[in-house]
Design a protein around this motif. Sequence first.
Motif, PDB file in Angstrom:
ATOM      1  N   SER A 237       0.915  -1.260   0.096  1.00  0.00           N
ATOM      2  CA  SER A 237       0.135  -0.226   0.008  1.00  0.00           C
ATOM      3  C   SER A 237       0.791   1.178   0.035  1.00  0.00           C
ATOM      4  O   SER A 237       1.970   1.289   0.080  1.00  0.00           O
ATOM      5  N   ASN A 238       0.314   2.402  -0.142  1.00  0.00           N
ATOM      6  CA  ASN A 238       1.106   3.818  -0.214  1.00  0.00           C
ATOM      7  C   ASN A 238       0.453   4.345   1.166  1.00  0.00           C
ATOM      8  O   ASN A 238      -0.681   4.477   1.077  1.00  0.00           O
ATOM      9  N   ARG A 239       1.244   5.213   1.663  1.00  0.00           N
ATOM     10  CA  ARG A 239       0.805   6.204   2.623  1.00  0.00           C
ATOM     11  C   ARG A 239       0.870   7.531   2.185  1.00  0.00           C
ATOM     12  O   ARG A 239       2.212   7.826   1.881  1.00  0.00           O
ATOM     13  N   TYR A 240      -0.147   8.255   1.942  1.00  0.00           N
ATOM     14  CA  TYR A 240       0.244   9.692   0.952  1.00  0.00           C
ATOM     15  C   TYR A 240      -0.052  10.717   2.064  1.00  0.00           C
ATOM     16  O   TYR A 240      -1.204  10.699   2.840  1.00  0.00           O
ATOM     17  N   PHE A 241       0.618  11.445   2.250  1.00  0.00           N
ATOM     18  CA  PHE A 241       0.955  12.697   3.218  1.00  0.00           C
ATOM     19  C   PHE A 241       0.317  13.919   2.265  1.00  0.00           C
ATOM     20  O   PHE A 241       1.051  14.209   1.481  1.00  0.00           O
ATOM     21  N   ILE A 242      -0.897  14.419   2.632  1.00  0.00           N
ATOM     22  CA  ILE A 242      -1.558  15.406   1.841  1.00  0.00           C
ATOM     23  C   ILE A 242      -1.614  16.779   2.365  1.00  0.00           C
ATOM     24  O   ILE A 242      -1.975  17.098   3.704  1.00  0.00           O
ATOM     25  N   LYS A 243      -1.309  17.748   1.961  1.00  0.00           N
ATOM     26  CA  LYS A 243      -1.655  19.227   2.578  1.00  0.00           C
ATOM     27  C   LYS A 243      -2.516  20.058   1.482  1.00  0.00           C
ATOM     28  O   LYS A 243      -2.461  19.798   0.136  1.00  0.00           O
ATOM     29  N   LYS A 244      -2.809  21.186   2.145  1.00  0.00           N
ATOM     30  CA  LYS A 244      -3.263  22.433   1.294  1.00  0.00           C
ATOM     31  C   LYS A 244      -2.180  22.990   0.457  1.00  0.00           C
ATOM     32  O   LYS A 244      -1.056  22.993   0.789  1.00  0.00           O
ATOM     33  N   ILE A 245      -2.405  23.304  -1.038  1.00  0.00           N
ATOM     34  CA  ILE A 245      -1.254  23.735  -1.769  1.00  0.00           C
ATOM     35  C   ILE A 245      -0.680  24.837  -1.285  1.00  0.00           C
ATOM     36  O   ILE A 245       0.504  24.947  -1.175  1.00  0.00           O
ATOM     37  N   LYS A 246      -1.455  25.853  -0.655  1.00  0.00           N
ATOM     38  CA  LYS A 246      -0.688  27.086  -0.224  1.00  0.00           C
ATOM     39  C   LYS A 246      -0.151  26.940   1.193  1.00  0.00           C
ATOM     40  O   LYS A 246       0.626  27.591   1.405  1.00  0.00           O
ATOM     41  N   ASN A 247      -0.111  25.860   1.688  1.00  0.00           N
ATOM     42  CA  ASN A 247       0.530  25.433   2.764  1.00  0.00           C
ATOM     43  C   ASN A 247       2.138  24.941   2.516  1.00  0.00           C
ATOM     44  O   ASN A 247       2.139  24.286   1.755  1.00  0.00           O
ATOM     45  N   ASN A 248       3.169  25.746   2.837  1.00  0.00           N
ATOM     46  CA  ASN A 248       4.276  25.832   2.078  1.00  0.00           C
ATOM     47  C   ASN A 248       5.238  24.765   2.673  1.00  0.00           C
ATOM     48  O   ASN A 248       6.433  24.887   2.579  1.00  0.00           O
ATOM     49  N   ILE A 249       4.805  23.548   3.158  1.00  0.00           N
ATOM     50  CA  ILE A 249       5.597  22.532   3.633  1.00  0.00           C
ATOM     51  C   ILE A 249       6.241  22.022   2.217  1.00  0.00           C
ATOM     52  O   ILE A 249       5.796  22.036   1.011  1.00  0.00           O
ATOM     53  N   LYS A 250       7.612  21.744   2.212  1.00  0.00           N
ATOM     54  CA  LYS A 250       8.451  21.367   1.145  1.00  0.00           C
ATOM     55  C   LYS A 250       7.968  20.023   0.584  1.00  0.00           C
ATOM     56  O   LYS A 250       7.736  19.112   1.638  1.00  0.00           O
ATOM     57  N   LEU A 251       7.987  19.606  -0.732  1.00  0.00           N
ATOM     58  CA  LEU A 251       7.734  18.388  -1.179  1.00  0.00           C
ATOM     59  C   LEU A 251       9.024  17.467  -0.787  1.00  0.00           C
ATOM     60  O   LEU A 251      10.227  17.862  -0.955  1.00  0.00           O
ATOM     61  N   HIS A 252       8.625  16.250  -0.315  1.00  0.00           N
ATOM     62  CA  HIS A 252       9.890  15.448   0.291  1.00  0.00           C
ATOM     63  C   HIS A 252      10.344  14.537  -1.063  1.00  0.00           C
ATOM     64  O   HIS A 252       9.607  14.430  -1.804  1.00  0.00           O
ATOM     65  N   LYS A 253      11.590  14.038  -0.870  1.00  0.00           N
ATOM     66  CA  LYS A 253      12.229  13.425  -1.986  1.00  0.00           C
ATOM     67  C   LYS A 253      11.491  12.075  -2.329  1.00  0.00           C
ATOM     68  O   LYS A 253      11.835  11.733  -3.446  1.00  0.00           O
ATOM     69  N   SER A 254      10.710  11.441  -1.561  1.00  0.00           N
ATOM     70  CA  SER A 254       9.961  10.465  -1.835  1.00  0.00           C
ATOM     71  C   SER A 254       8.868  10.429  -2.958  1.00  0.00           C
ATOM     72  O   SER A 254       8.568   9.825  -3.664  1.00  0.00           O
TER      73      SER A 254
END
Length: 397
Positions: A237-254
Amino acid sequence: MKNKIINFLDLGNQPLANSYIKNKNINKKERKYRLIICFNKRNKLVSIKNTFSSKDMFDDQYPYRSSTSKTMSFHLKKLARDIKKLRPEKILEIGSNDGCFIKNFDKKKTIGVEPCSNVERITNKKGYNTYSEYWSPKLAKKILKKHKKVNLIFSSNTISHIENLDEVFKAINIILDEKGIFIIEDPSLLECLKKNTYDQFYNEHIYVFSYLSLNKALKKHNLEIFKIEELKIHGGSNRYFIKKIKNNIKLHKSIKFHKNKEEKYGLKNLKTYVDFAKRVKNSKKKLLSIFRNCKKNNKKIVGYGATAKSVTVLNYCNINNSMIDYFIDTTLDKQNKYTPGTKIPIKGYSDLINDKVDYVFLGAWNFKKEIFNKEKKYLKNGGKFIVHTPYPKIISK
Ligand code: DWN
């Protein structure tokens, strides 16, 4: 784009996966549908063609309990431990089932959503705050009348069960705090194709997501995946971590890693799915020949784990009660009933250990490790398992 939705696999006429048959209904006609799998060239979604409404599938008779497997309970306990480190004020779970996940938290910290009222009652009775309703914008607004916006939403093996993804994500946007995180776990399309687990498709699994398709569906609602964890659970399975686009958490290398992996395997190309369909047809032939050989030699075969997934395999391969004497399953709500379509009796666990069985068809192949550990003695005494993934074979000690 012309003909954007292409059917690539026909798994035949199937009953609804979790509609185990009661003795009194054994001669009644079952509700059936054609299980056809299709690929949408435009948004890359892989889905079943003929769907049922949530009300038809998730009612007050729903038999599945997440807590029946130690592997699943441990898996969710471990995730809960990690989530506690993020110190969320409130956690909302969509599809909280029997509380396998929320029971790891303080009752005041969680909100559960579980439309199957027979299952929801289990947590509600224990004092958890649960809603026996389908996930929708209307419900999100209703919850907001009593609670603040939440900073963590979790959903395991549920979002892939809801046909209208736009409504799902609209509802998420209503209740998720601007800095909040939405975590989804669902079977991975890539692993499904690699392991030929065509039984990930049945009426409840409307979608088998890839990162590519899920992210597209989320972006329409200004949501995006920022991290992916690959999990062994449920066969991959995949565990997807999702945010609102305007939240500026950086995209992880995964993200880059996983995107490349999916593209390299060909998840954007129709040919990948056509090739998978060919492998599935071969898998059916091989599995049937194993069963026929065993029966020719008067061997006794029983099934282990009357899963929703095995309904697809048995009905597609025409393996019925003339080949499998009975299934054993630890779920009380499945025992003393019959498997949908194939009408194989389901018994309690003790029957396997008390009986002389030559072969065990592993319906719950996704818990192979846990089951093989439990059945060391059966294996040691010469017992054999039949599995269909990654290809049909017999496993002995
Ligand atoms: O997505 C879904 C998954 C998570 O759960 C739902 N749509 C429905 C359900 O699907 P499933 O029935 O294919 O799930 P499982 O978790 O593979 O089911 C395991 C079954 O095997 C349960 O009925 C319990 C049974 N079991 C058993 O009898 N002995 C399981 C173990 C580990 C055992 O030792």
